[in-house]
Write an enzyme that holds these catalytic residues in place. Structure first.
Site, PDB file in Angstrom:
ATOM      1  N   TYR A  31     -10.721  24.892 -59.847  1.00 26.19           N
ATOM      2  CA  TYR A  31      -9.281  25.155 -59.847  1.00 26.19           C
ATOM      3  C   TYR A  31      -8.808  26.466 -60.471  1.00 26.19           C
ATOM      4  CZ  TYR A  31      -8.880  20.557 -57.871  1.00 26.19           C
ATOM      5  OH  TYR A  31      -8.995  19.492 -57.026  1.00 26.19           O
ATOM      6  N   TYR A  61      -5.622  11.340 -64.059  1.00 26.30           N
ATOM      7  CA  TYR A  61      -4.826  11.110 -62.858  1.00 26.30           C
ATOM      8  C   TYR A  61      -5.359  11.946 -61.695  1.00 26.30           C
ATOM      9  CZ  TYR A  61      -2.249  15.382 -64.332  1.00 26.30           C
ATOM     10  OH  TYR A  61      -1.903  16.666 -64.721  1.00 26.30           O
ATOM     11  N   SER A  80     -12.443  16.743 -61.155  1.00 27.96           N
ATOM     12  CA  SER A  80     -13.778  16.159 -61.049  1.00 27.96           C
ATOM     13  C   SER A  80     -14.837  17.213 -61.367  1.00 27.96           C
ATOM     14  CB  SER A  80     -13.998  15.624 -59.632  1.00 27.96           C
ATOM     15  OG  SER A  80     -13.845  16.677 -58.698  1.00 27.96           O
ATOM     16  N   GLY A 132     -11.599  26.053 -45.802  1.00 33.72           N
ATOM     17  CA  GLY A 132     -10.321  26.495 -46.361  1.00 33.72           C
ATOM     18  C   GLY A 132      -9.258  25.409 -46.404  1.00 33.72           C
ATOM     19  N   VAL A 177      -7.047  14.975 -54.403  1.00 35.30           N
ATOM     20  CA  VAL A 177      -7.480  16.128 -53.609  1.00 35.30           C
ATOM     21  C   VAL A 177      -8.850  15.808 -53.003  1.00 35.30           C
ATOM     22  CG1 VAL A 177      -8.097  18.579 -53.642  1.00 35.30           C
ATOM     23  CG2 VAL A 177      -6.285  17.731 -55.155  1.00 35.30           C
ATOM     24  N   VAL A 224     -11.372  16.459 -49.358  1.00 35.87           N
ATOM     25  CA  VAL A 224     -11.593  16.971 -48.001  1.00 35.87           C
ATOM     26  C   VAL A 224     -12.836  16.251 -47.489  1.00 35.87           C
ATOM     27  CG1 VAL A 224     -12.172  19.003 -46.612  1.00 35.87           C
ATOM     28  CG2 VAL A 224     -10.549  19.208 -48.502  1.00 35.87           C
TER      29      VAL A 224
HETATM   30  C1  COA Z   1     -13.636  19.965 -53.710  1.00 34.13           C
HETATM   31  C2  COA Z   1     -13.166  19.845 -52.276  1.00 34.13           C
HETATM   32  C3  COA Z   1     -11.750  19.300 -52.272  1.00 34.13           C
HETATM   33  C4  COA Z   1     -13.202  21.246 -51.632  1.00 34.13           C
HETATM   34  O1  COA Z   1     -12.718  21.167 -50.304  1.00 34.13           O
HETATM   35  P1  COA Z   1     -13.020  22.303 -49.170  1.00 34.13           P
HETATM   36  O2  COA Z   1     -12.005  22.140 -48.111  1.00 34.13           O
HETATM   37  O3  COA Z   1     -14.417  22.256 -48.812  1.00 34.13           O
HETATM   38  O4  COA Z   1     -12.705  23.648 -49.974  1.00 34.13           O
HETATM   39  P2  COA Z   1     -12.262  25.059 -49.334  1.00 34.13           P
HETATM   40  O5  COA Z   1     -13.068  25.311 -48.080  1.00 34.13           O
HETATM   41  O6  COA Z   1     -10.793  25.140 -49.193  1.00 34.13           O
HETATM   42  O7  COA Z   1     -12.705  26.017 -50.476  1.00 34.13           O
HETATM   43  C5  COA Z   1     -11.799  26.533 -51.406  1.00 34.13           C
HETATM   44  C6  COA Z   1     -12.563  27.274 -52.440  1.00 34.13           C
HETATM   45  O8  COA Z   1     -13.159  26.333 -53.341  1.00 34.13           O
HETATM   46  C7  COA Z   1     -14.553  26.553 -53.413  1.00 34.13           C
HETATM   47  N1  COA Z   1     -15.138  25.239 -53.598  1.00 34.13           N
HETATM   48  C8  COA Z   1     -15.066  24.214 -52.753  1.00 34.13           C
HETATM   49  N2  COA Z   1     -15.674  23.148 -53.272  1.00 34.13           N
HETATM   50  C9  COA Z   1     -16.116  23.495 -54.485  1.00 34.13           C
HETATM   51  C10 COA Z   1     -16.816  22.824 -55.516  1.00 34.13           C
HETATM   52  N3  COA Z   1     -17.180  21.535 -55.376  1.00 34.13           N
HETATM   53  N4  COA Z   1     -17.098  23.498 -56.633  1.00 34.13           N
HETATM   54  C11 COA Z   1     -16.731  24.777 -56.767  1.00 34.13           C
HETATM   55  N5  COA Z   1     -16.071  25.475 -55.837  1.00 34.13           N
HETATM   56  C12 COA Z   1     -15.762  24.831 -54.705  1.00 34.13           C
HETATM   57  C13 COA Z   1     -14.919  27.248 -52.136  1.00 34.13           C
HETATM   58  O9  COA Z   1     -16.087  27.985 -52.307  1.00 34.13           O
HETATM   59  C14 COA Z   1     -13.711  28.108 -51.896  1.00 34.13           C
HETATM   60  O10 COA Z   1     -13.753  29.264 -52.717  1.00 34.13           O
HETATM   61  P3  COA Z   1     -12.988  30.626 -52.299  1.00 34.13           P
HETATM   62  O11 COA Z   1     -11.629  30.245 -51.789  1.00 34.13           O
HETATM   63  O12 COA Z   1     -12.933  31.380 -53.575  1.00 34.13           O
HETATM   64  O13 COA Z   1     -13.839  31.223 -51.246  1.00 34.13           O
HETATM   65  C15 COA Z   1     -14.083  18.900 -51.461  1.00 34.13           C
HETATM   66  O14 COA Z   1     -15.392  19.352 -51.542  1.00 34.13           O
HETATM   67  C16 COA Z   1     -14.044  17.451 -51.895  1.00 34.13           C
HETATM   68  O15 COA Z   1     -13.273  16.660 -51.349  1.00 34.13           O
HETATM   69  N6  COA Z   1     -14.884  17.033 -52.876  1.00 34.13           N
HETATM   70  C17 COA Z   1     -14.927  15.645 -53.340  1.00 34.13           C
HETATM   71  C18 COA Z   1     -13.649  15.211 -54.036  1.00 34.13           C
HETATM   72  C19 COA Z   1     -13.299  16.106 -55.193  1.00 34.13           C
HETATM   73  O16 COA Z   1     -14.130  16.458 -56.011  1.00 34.13           O
HETATM   74  N7  COA Z   1     -12.033  16.488 -55.270  1.00 34.13           N
HETATM   75  C20 COA Z   1     -11.511  17.267 -56.348  1.00 34.13           C
HETATM   76  C21 COA Z   1     -10.723  16.330 -57.159  1.00 34.13           C
HETATM   77  S1  COA Z   1     -10.232  16.958 -58.701  1.00 34.13           S
END
Ligand code: COA
Length: 430
Positions: free
Chosen positions: A150, A430, A145, A119, A109, A111
């Site tokens: 989640y 994973y 991470s 979003g 996952v 972005v």
């Molecule tokens: C974590 C990640 C996937 C979020 O992507 P994003 O497209 O910016 O997230 P969204 O805009 O869809 O936000 C979804 C929700 O998650 C929240 N959110 C996003 N990143 C977050 C974070 N790092 N910690 C906590 N909350 C987070 C947002 O506030 C939002 O909350 P809401 O829907 O209740 O308003 C992105 O920051 C990323 O790629 N991070 C690095 C890789 C990583 O950590 N991936 C997770 C692997 S387990």
């Protein structure tokens, strides 16, 4: 594990596709059989996790692992050929008390930093939940991470694990002797041992999932992407009949300026208590080693009872396996239980999948679940149901945190029924 072809052909979720199209983005399968798709997906995934850009050899290796998954990229045609977001999923068996359940595992996952907080992650996660639900899979799992991301999608921390550090100078060995013997192994044998032993042992602890070849090769120091590959050593334990019953991959690093070392265990996988004792003895009594460390051990690892001084062991329990129930009757009926119960449970799920009121009847270790209009005795969210599902988190603990409401006898009876005897474990990332 090879994903069945039907998993890769699980269609992309039309709702997420529509939502992302409205943002000018193309949400589609990244096909590992197509060079450009594979290159872009793997490199965007590495960038998303702040890893180095993989070498061509490392990318080829990763591609093999990803071939068994259903990979999705989100493409912004104004932002180059790599996807600006990635996710993948695959079907796996997860061990539950008394058996196993079909689970949709989610990983990769990411972005891109240029497209965050619009979003996109929400569209990816909800898309995976809808796709798994449409394919009839009752449970979704992931490792995280960050622990704050989640639960908004209904995931609960369900399989906590122990990170152990042993000050081997501060303790002696009091474990019972074992009849077999330990031998060093070469890396190829180590990878084979780990793969076979994991398959043989995973049914003994709730929460375990199937492994995949690339993971065992990496653990064994056979990955071209692993900077510590040449440090990896392996030992395995043969029982009195000469059958391999356990194996361990580890590295040894000098502790600066001491001429003493830390033994870092990559993984220990054992089929028998005897094999585990033999490997722990090897670690605790290793010459020139002052400290040993390991992560992803079960919280009831017997090591504390194998050493003379329990205080030589520092234990840090942390969240690891996260679960999300999609289908309440299928999930609850898939596992066995430790005590009888008959309780009407209200499950709240803002995304709808698990929402409902259910009569849960547990007798002779088996559950039957029916939708009902009866007044609930216990009310909880899908996060809390998912957290207790594997049998590691007591429902009473969540009730004490104010996260479960209802009649205290009904909560207590469900709490007793759901607890597993052996602590759950997820021995892999994973
Ligand atoms: C974590 C990640 C996937 C979020 O992507 P994003 O497209 O910016 O997230 P969204 O805009 O869809 O936000 C979804 C929700 O998650 C929240 N959110 C996003 N990143 C977050 C974070 N790092 N910690 C906590 N909350 C987070 C947002 O506030 C939002 O909350 P809401 O829907 O209740 O308003 C992105 O920051 C990323 O790629 N991070 C690095 C890789 C990583 O950590 N991936 C997770 C692997 S387990």
């Amino acid at each position: 594990m090879m994903t069945a072809p039907e998993d890769r052909s699980v269609p992309v979720d039309p709702e997420s596709q529509r939502r992302l199209r409205d943002l000018g983005l193309d949400y589609r399968i990244a096909d590992m059989a197509i060079d450009a798709d594979a290159e872009g997906f793997l490199r965007a995934d590495a960038r998303g996790f702040l890893d180095e850009d993989p070498t061509d050899a490392a990318a080829a290796e990763l591609r093999e692992t990803m071939r068994a998954r259903r990979n999705i990229g989100v493409y912004d045609e104004t932002a180059g050929s790599w996807p600006i977001a990635t996710v993948n999923g695959w079907r796996t068996a997860m061990t539950v008390p008394g058996g196993e359940i079909d689970m949709w595992a989610i990983s990769s996952v990411t972005v891109s930093g240029t497209h965050r907080r619009r979003g996109i992650a929400r569209a990816l996660l909800e898309g995976e939940l809808r796709a798994a639900s449409a394919a009839g899979i009752p449970l979704v799992g992931l490792t995280v991470s960050e622990a704050t991301i989640y639960s908004r999608y209904g995931f609960g921390s369900a399989v906590p694990v122990a990170n152990l550090t042993i000050d081997t100078q501060q303790t002696g060995w009091v474990g019972a002797p074992v009849p077999g013997r330990l031998l060093y192994t070469d890396r190829a044998t180590l990878a084979d041992d780990l793969e076979r032993l994991h398959e043989a042992a995973r049914s003994s602890r709730s929460g375990q999932v199937q492994g995949w070849r690339g993971r065992w090769e990496r653990m064994a120091g056979l990955s071209v992407a692993d900077k510590d590959a040449s440090k990896v050593r392996g030992v395995h334990y043969l029982d009195a009949d000469g059958t391999v019953r356990g194996a361990m991959a580890y590295t040894v690093d000098e502790m600066p300026g001491t001429f003493r070392s830390e033994l870092k265990i990559r993984t220990i996988i054992t089929e028998t208590d005897e094999a585990l004792r033999a490997l722990w003895q090897f670690v605790v009594q290793h010459d020139l080693v002052d400290r040993a460390s390991v992560d992803l051990r079960p919280t009831d690892d017997p090591v504390h009872w194998l050493v003379a001084n329990q205080r030589a062991i520092t234990t840090r329990v942390h969240d690891h396996g996260w679960l999300r129930v999609l289908d309440v009757p299928a999930a609850i009926e898939a596992r066995s239980y430790n005590a009888a119960a008959d309780v009407v449970v209200r499950v709240q799920d803002a995304l709808g999948f698990a929402d409902g009121t259910w009569r849960v009847r547990i007798a002779d270790g088996a559950a039957t679940v029916e939708a009902t209009d009866a007044a609930p005795q216990v009310t909880l969210g899908v996060v809390e149901l998912s957290a207790v599902y594997a049998g590691g988190e007591p429902l009473l603990r969540l009730a004490a945190a104010g996260r479960v409401q209802g009649d205290s006898d009904a909560v207590a009876s469900l709490s007793r029924a759901f607890r597993a005897d052996a602590a759950p474990l997820l021995g892999i990332w994973y």
